[in-house]
Design a protein around this motif. Structure first.
Motif, mmCIF file in Angstrom:
data_model
loop_
_atom_site.group_PDB
_atom_site.id
_atom_site.type_symbol
_atom_site.label_atom_id
_atom_site.label_comp_id
_atom_site.label_asym_id
_atom_site.label_seq_id
_atom_site.Cartn_x
_atom_site.Cartn_y
_atom_site.Cartn_z
ATOM 1 N N ARG A 78 0.810 -1.216 0.000
ATOM 2 C CA ARG A 78 0.000 0.000 0.000
ATOM 3 C C ARG A 78 0.846 1.271 0.000
ATOM 4 O O ARG A 78 0.336 2.363 0.215
ATOM 5 N N GLY A 79 2.155 1.145 -0.251
ATOM 6 C CA GLY A 79 2.990 2.313 -0.416
ATOM 7 C C GLY A 79 3.953 2.620 0.706
ATOM 8 O O GLY A 79 4.886 3.402 0.526
ATOM 9 N N GLY A 80 3.743 2.019 1.887
ATOM 10 C CA GLY A 80 4.614 2.326 3.015
ATOM 11 C C GLY A 80 6.037 1.859 2.811
ATOM 12 O O GLY A 80 6.996 2.614 3.030
ATOM 13 N N SER A 81 6.216 0.619 2.387
ATOM 14 C CA SER A 81 7.573 0.092 2.218
ATOM 15 C C SER A 81 8.302 0.803 1.089
ATOM 16 O O SER A 81 9.509 1.072 1.186
ATOM 17 N N ALA A 82 7.598 1.130 0.013
ATOM 18 C CA ALA A 82 8.233 1.844 -1.092
ATOM 19 C C ALA A 82 8.698 3.222 -0.643
ATOM 20 O O ALA A 82 9.791 3.679 -1.020
ATOM 21 N N LEU A 83 7.899 3.889 0.177
ATOM 22 C CA LEU A 83 8.292 5.207 0.676
ATOM 23 C C LEU A 83 9.560 5.102 1.514
ATOM 24 O O LEU A 83 10.483 5.921 1.371
ATOM 25 N N VAL A 84 9.625 4.113 2.403
ATOM 26 C CA VAL A 84 10.811 3.951 3.243
ATOM 27 C C VAL A 84 12.038 3.693 2.376
ATOM 28 O O VAL A 84 13.102 4.304 2.559
ATOM 29 N N HIS A 85 11.912 2.788 1.406
ATOM 30 C CA HIS A 85 13.048 2.446 0.560
ATOM 31 C C HIS A 85 13.500 3.619 -0.306
ATOM 32 O O HIS A 85 14.706 3.841 -0.478
ATOM 33 N N ASP A 86 12.545 4.366 -0.842
ATOM 34 C CA ASP A 86 12.880 5.365 -1.853
ATOM 35 C C ASP A 86 13.088 6.773 -1.307
ATOM 36 O O ASP A 86 13.786 7.570 -1.943
ATOM 37 N N GLN A 87 12.513 7.077 -0.140
ATOM 38 C CA GLN A 87 12.539 8.466 0.313
ATOM 39 C C GLN A 87 13.199 8.690 1.668
ATOM 40 O O GLN A 87 13.645 9.802 1.950
ATOM 41 N N VAL A 88 13.238 7.699 2.523
ATOM 42 C CA VAL A 88 13.820 7.883 3.852
ATOM 43 C C VAL A 88 15.333 7.724 3.754
ATOM 44 O O VAL A 88 15.824 6.656 3.375
ATOM 45 N N ARG A 89 16.056 8.760 4.106
ATOM 46 C CA ARG A 89 17.512 8.783 3.973
ATOM 47 C C ARG A 89 18.191 8.980 5.326
ATOM 48 O O ARG A 89 17.568 9.421 6.292
ATOM 49 N N GLN A 90 19.483 8.663 5.373
ATOM 50 C CA GLN A 90 20.264 8.885 6.592
ATOM 51 C C GLN A 90 20.194 10.361 6.980
ATOM 52 O O GLN A 90 20.339 11.243 6.147
ATOM 53 N N GLY A 91 19.924 10.598 8.267
ATOM 54 C CA GLY A 91 19.789 11.957 8.768
ATOM 55 C C GLY A 91 18.369 12.483 8.774
ATOM 56 O O GLY A 91 18.094 13.510 9.409
ATOM 57 N N ASP A 92 17.456 11.813 8.070
ATOM 58 C CA ASP A 92 16.058 12.231 8.080
ATOM 59 C C ASP A 92 15.433 11.996 9.451
ATOM 60 O O ASP A 92 15.851 11.093 10.193
ATOM 61 N N LYS A 93 14.407 12.777 9.770
ATOM 62 C CA LYS A 93 13.655 12.576 11.002
ATOM 63 C C LYS A 93 12.370 11.827 10.694
ATOM 64 O O LYS A 93 11.704 12.101 9.692
ATOM 65 N N VAL A 94 12.055 10.875 11.548
ATOM 66 C CA VAL A 94 10.872 10.034 11.372
ATOM 67 C C VAL A 94 10.112 9.973 12.691
ATOM 68 O O VAL A 94 10.718 9.751 13.751
ATOM 69 N N ARG A 95 8.805 10.183 12.638
ATOM 70 C CA ARG A 95 7.983 10.031 13.840
ATOM 71 C C ARG A 95 7.741 8.554 14.099
ATOM 72 O O ARG A 95 7.384 7.790 13.187
ATOM 73 N N VAL A 96 7.935 8.153 15.347
ATOM 74 C CA VAL A 96 7.839 6.748 15.722
ATOM 75 C C VAL A 96 6.960 6.633 16.956
ATOM 76 O O VAL A 96 7.123 7.386 17.924
ATOM 77 N N ARG A 97 6.014 5.713 16.916
ATOM 78 C CA ARG A 97 5.105 5.490 18.042
ATOM 79 C C ARG A 97 5.366 4.100 18.613
ATOM 80 O O ARG A 97 5.498 3.123 17.885
ATOM 81 N N GLY A 98 5.379 4.000 19.939
ATOM 82 C CA GLY A 98 5.585 2.711 20.576
ATOM 83 C C GLY A 98 6.722 2.789 21.591
ATOM 84 O O GLY A 98 7.082 3.874 22.031
ATOM 85 N N PRO A 99 7.326 1.646 21.918
ATOM 86 C CA PRO A 99 7.057 0.293 21.401
ATOM 87 C C PRO A 99 5.827 -0.356 22.038
ATOM 88 O O PRO A 99 5.345 0.072 23.078
ATOM 89 N N ARG A 100 5.372 -1.413 21.368
ATOM 90 C CA ARG A 100 4.181 -2.155 21.784
ATOM 91 C C ARG A 100 4.486 -3.634 21.578
ATOM 92 O O ARG A 100 5.158 -4.001 20.615
ATOM 93 N N ASN A 101 3.982 -4.493 22.454
ATOM 94 C CA ASN A 101 4.369 -5.907 22.357
ATOM 95 C C ASN A 101 3.179 -6.832 22.609
ATOM 96 O O ASN A 101 2.685 -6.934 23.725
#
Length: 314
Positions: A78-101
């Motif tokens: 649905r596009g999430g993995s492609a975005l990570v592979h193609d657009q997320v680069r070293q030094g970028d900031k990413v919002r992260v929620r969790g952790p959850r188990n």
């Protein structure tokens, strides 16, 4: 209830650990320690409006300076993995929620681990924990090809306790030697494609199996909860009618009550909500049989009501 902790982290490194599998390390921008986690935990990467994806933490829980996740590129996704592979680069900031188990490693003297493809990610820290505890364990790890299987180099240190079985070399995983005649007290942990999980589920004795699904398990029959029912939101002081074909989550949000959610498929556990009264009809792929029987929580994105009324801690 699920953990609402959310933080903006920096991508420390990118590394391809197999064909189509990208590992990211995430650090706090100010060097602060990250929240503690245990094997089996996952986090949500908040990639954009309506684009949140869950990834298992596959690093070292003792290392509070960084988290590691691995992302399989899914061309039909649905596009999430492609975005990570193609657009997320070293030094970028990413919002992260969790952790959850919802896939926690329980204490045992013996373990049998079975992983398929990217399902190796939550299992990696489990192996280290089992090793540190002195437990007896083995891992059966399958994938399409050897080159597509992540972290085989890290697994090599465990020697013959790990069996790497690419499908193009040895066919489908032979589960019999691993799961038949399990010694008493052995726990089985499995993560991977739905077909593998179903096959393992068929062979495992009740109570021994713990699994995590990346996709919802198919529902083959209807249930009591397909009709209309009422849901009382205890903390909000409102009672709502949940119509057929409309989820509790949709109904609650339409009434202006804010709740955390992500996958809307009953696989991530983000929308887990405490049940104060009534009997849920569980349709998620997260809760164990024991948790379903207890009926103390439910995933409101897919689960419904056995009867006419639920009271939720919302």
């Amino acid at each position: 209830m699920s953990d609402a902790h959310e933080v903006e982290l920096v991508v420390g490194s990118r590394e391809f650990v197999a064909d189509g599998v990208l590992a990211l390390t995430l650090r706090h921008p100010l060097g602060e320690p990250l929240p503690a986690w245990e094997p089996g935990a996952h986090v949500d990467l908040v990639l954009g409006p309506g684009l949140e994806r869950q990834y298992s933490l596959c690093g070292d829980p003792a290392d509070r300076t960084r988290w590691r996740v691995a992302v399989l590129r899914e061309p039909a996704g649905r596009g999430g993995s492609a975005l990570v592979h193609d657009q997320v680069r070293q030094g970028d900031k990413v919002r992260v929620r969790g952790p959850r188990n919802h896939f926690a490693l329980r204490p045992a003297a013996r373990y049998r681990f079975v992983a398929g493809g990217i399902g190796i990610t939550p299992v990696l820290p489990m192996l280290a924990a089992a090793e540190a505890a002195g437990a007896e364990w083995t891992l059966l790890y399958g994938g399409r090809t050897r080159d597509s299987m992540a972290f085989t180099g890290e697994l090599a240190r465990y020697g013959d306790r790990v069996t790497v079985a690419p499908q193009d070399e040895s066919g489908l995983l032979d589960l019999g030697p691993v799961l038949d005649a399990l010694p008493e007290g052995t726990l089985v942990y499995c993560c991977g494609p739905g077909a593998l999980l179903d096959a393992v589920e068929e062979r495992c004795p009740a109570g021994a199996l713990h699994l995590e699904r990346f996709r919802p398990k198919e529902r083959t029959t209807g249930g009591d909860g397909d009709g209309e029912f009422e849901v009382e939101l205890d903390r909000s002081g409102v009672t709502l009618t949940v119509a057929p074909g409309v989820s509790v989550l949709e109904t609650v949000r339409a009434a202006g009550v804010e709740v955390l959610f992500s996958c809307t498929e009953g696989t991530c556990g983000t929308c887990e909500t405490d049940v104060l009264d009534g009997t849920p009809e569980h349709r998620d792929s997260v809760l164990s049989p024991g948790e379903r029987e207890a009926g103390e929580t439910m995933m409101i994105c897919v689960s419904r009501c056995r009867g006419r009324r639920l009271v939720l801690d919302l």
